[in-house]
Design a protein around this motif. Structure first.
Motif: not given
Length: 92
Positions: A28-29, A32, A35-36, A56, A60, A67
């Protein structure tokens, strides 16, 4: 390639796998960060903590993700570890 139930390119798979080297970073992190725009350890190593938190957080909110934004302490640790990996990596 298959990554946590999702298909992705080999390039994406390799980048996310590299982010797993950071302490406490799981799928998950890593996703993140990826994708950031923080797609490798060098990008994280050269970023400012506030920049990572801002990007981030924006991702979100923009995508309505359920998240939590990384904590400042967590981000500082990730930057320090990423710097260690990038500065002291052995070149083949």
């Amino acid at each position: 390639m298959l990554l946590k139930g999702l298909f992705c390119s080999k390039e994406e798979y390799d980048a996310i796998k590299e982010l797993y080297l950071l302490p406490g970073v799981k799928s998950t992190r890593a996703r993140l960060y990826y994708d950031s725009g923080f797609r490798n350890l060098n990008k994280i190593a050269t970023a400012q903590p506030e920049q990572i938190i801002q990007k981030t957080s924006e991702l979100i909110v923009r995508n309505g993700l359920n998240l939590k934004v990384p904590l400042l302490k967590e981000v500082k640790t990730h930057i320090a570890v990423a710097k260690a990996f990038t500065e002291y990596s052995v070149k083949e």
